[in-house]
Design a protein around this motif. Sequence first.
Motif, PDB file in Angstrom:
ATOM      1  N   GLY A 267       2.478  12.752   0.654  1.00 35.87           N
ATOM      2  CA  GLY A 267       2.064  11.564   1.398  1.00 35.87           C
ATOM      3  C   GLY A 267       0.798  10.957   0.831  1.00 35.87           C
ATOM      4  N   ALA A 268      -0.157  11.820   0.471  1.00 42.37           N
ATOM      5  CA  ALA A 268      -1.395  11.326  -0.126  1.00 42.37           C
ATOM      6  C   ALA A 268      -1.127  10.689  -1.486  1.00 42.37           C
ATOM      7  N   ALA A 269      -0.234  11.305  -2.268  1.00 37.11           N
ATOM      8  CA  ALA A 269       0.083  10.774  -3.594  1.00 37.11           C
ATOM      9  C   ALA A 269       0.794   9.429  -3.510  1.00 37.11           C
ATOM     10  N   LEU A 270       1.463   9.154  -2.401  1.00 29.85           N
ATOM     11  CA  LEU A 270       2.213   7.912  -2.236  1.00 29.85           C
ATOM     12  C   LEU A 270       1.347   6.746  -1.763  1.00 29.85           C
ATOM     13  N   HIS A 271       0.063   6.974  -1.552  1.00 25.61           N
ATOM     14  CA  HIS A 271      -0.810   5.901  -1.065  1.00 25.61           C
ATOM     15  C   HIS A 271      -0.810   4.729  -2.042  1.00 25.61           C
ATOM     16  N   GLY A 272      -0.471   3.564  -1.543  1.00 24.91           N
ATOM     17  CA  GLY A 272      -0.478   2.349  -2.345  1.00 24.91           C
ATOM     18  C   GLY A 272       0.725   2.173  -3.251  1.00 24.91           C
TER      19      GLY A 272
ATOM     20  N   THR B 176      11.957  16.469   0.934  1.00 20.83           N
ATOM     21  CA  THR B 176      10.554  16.380   1.328  1.00 20.83           C
ATOM     22  C   THR B 176       9.925  15.083   0.819  1.00 20.83           C
ATOM     23  N   LEU B 177      10.265  14.699  -0.410  1.00 25.39           N
ATOM     24  CA  LEU B 177       9.774  13.434  -0.947  1.00 25.39           C
ATOM     25  C   LEU B 177      10.269  12.255  -0.116  1.00 25.39           C
ATOM     26  N   LEU B 178      11.536  12.265   0.262  1.00 29.07           N
ATOM     27  CA  LEU B 178      12.079  11.178   1.082  1.00 29.07           C
ATOM     28  C   LEU B 178      11.381  11.105   2.436  1.00 29.07           C
ATOM     29  N   GLN B 179      11.075  12.252   3.019  1.00 34.09           N
ATOM     30  CA  GLN B 179      10.349  12.268   4.293  1.00 34.09           C
ATOM     31  C   GLN B 179       8.962  11.659   4.127  1.00 34.09           C
ATOM     32  N   ALA B 180       8.280  12.047   3.051  1.00 34.40           N
ATOM     33  CA  ALA B 180       6.946  11.510   2.799  1.00 34.40           C
ATOM     34  C   ALA B 180       7.005  10.013   2.530  1.00 34.40           C
ATOM     35  N   MET B 181       8.038   9.570   1.807  1.00 30.09           N
ATOM     36  CA  MET B 181       8.195   8.145   1.547  1.00 30.09           C
ATOM     37  C   MET B 181       8.409   7.371   2.834  1.00 30.09           C
ATOM     38  N   ALA B 182       9.225   7.912   3.740  1.00 29.27           N
ATOM     39  CA  ALA B 182       9.485   7.235   5.012  1.00 29.27           C
ATOM     40  C   ALA B 182       8.204   7.088   5.811  1.00 29.27           C
ATOM     41  N   THR B 183       7.392   8.147   5.845  1.00 31.49           N
ATOM     42  CA  THR B 183       6.125   8.098   6.573  1.00 31.49           C
ATOM     43  C   THR B 183       5.160   7.098   5.952  1.00 31.49           C
ATOM     44  N   ALA B 184       5.146   7.047   4.601  1.00 33.09           N
ATOM     45  CA  ALA B 184       4.226   6.162   3.888  1.00 33.09           C
ATOM     46  C   ALA B 184       4.728   4.725   3.802  1.00 33.09           C
ATOM     47  N   GLY B 185       5.956   4.481   4.232  1.00 32.99           N
ATOM     48  CA  GLY B 185       6.508   3.130   4.175  1.00 32.99           C
ATOM     49  C   GLY B 185       6.952   2.706   2.792  1.00 32.99           C
ATOM     50  N   VAL B 186       7.248   3.680   1.904  1.00 29.49           N
ATOM     51  CA  VAL B 186       7.745   3.368   0.559  1.00 29.49           C
ATOM     52  C   VAL B 186       9.268   3.315   0.636  1.00 29.49           C
ATOM     53  N   ARG B 187       9.854   2.204   0.286  1.00 31.75           N
ATOM     54  CA  ARG B 187      11.269   1.953   0.579  1.00 31.75           C
ATOM     55  C   ARG B 187      12.170   1.891  -0.647  1.00 31.75           C
TER      56      ARG B 187
END
Length: 314
Positions: A68-73, A106-117
């Motif tokens: 989730g932190a890595a997906l910021h921005g 796990t990556l897909l879950q983190a993407m969903a939380t971070a709003g990465v689509r």
Amino acid sequence: MSYHRRGWLDGAVRILVTGANGYLGSAVARTLCADGHDVIGLVHRGRDGVPDGIVVRTAHLGDRDALGAALHGIELVCHLAALTRVRESFASPLDYFEVNAGGTVTLLQAMATAGVRKIVFASTASIYGAPRRQPMAEDLADDPPHPYAASKQAAESAIAAQAATGLLDATVLRLFNLAGGPDPDETQIISRILAVAAGENPTLIVNGDGSAVRDYLHRDDAARAFDAAMAGLSQPGRYRRYNIGTGVGTSINDLVAAATRVTRCHIPVEYRAAATEPDRLISDSSRAHTELGWSPNSDIDAIIEDAWSARRPR
């Protein structure tokens, strides 16, 4: 080649490339960076193998918070981090499912939380198994012959299911036999042939008569397919899969002949009893040609020349 004006892209995109220190991941990161994108490389530790100029973020695929932190921005993910060795997958199948399937979930879950689509996923044509119909198109049934392929199929299923919720826009690339450049897998046939040419091994051992035909794709051509696939992304809820190969069949004997031409070295071959394997596995990549505007540039001589140049001392 730039694909920006063909789809939703109208400028630089901030992209997370997982496995950016890997054989293909490093080529994808380098290609996207050269095309003007803001590329972030995700690795487990360190930055060895990550191309110069790529910002590195660190996370384990099993660590949802770190992902989730890595997906910021981030606006889009190219997901290439995986375990990839077929023989090893037979000995350690659960490791392959844990990393390749579980890590993708796990990556897909983190993407969903971070709003990465948006995601482009590196998969494998080995999921098809050994169908009689050649060349192989995307409408063939899946028949994964080993745990590696099965783990990638499971990851694809998770991605398709998430796309069906309307929370993800996904493209899956089923890649054929990657080659060219500094391949770290010395068990691959081109690496084995060039080891003989370089005098590192005395003889190339071939199971069978050398007539088995495969589709060999330069890793840089594969990297360009990720660039092309990005432009094909359109809106959440979309899921599309493409074969990425040359459509050209090359036998082991053809590889030896090409390596002899390129290296100008004699390559002794010892033929042994045939192994149980398909005679011919070739890609039909016409969907990628038509919908993504992608096509390969390299022939087998160019692939071997690049691999030979990477092997020779500077």
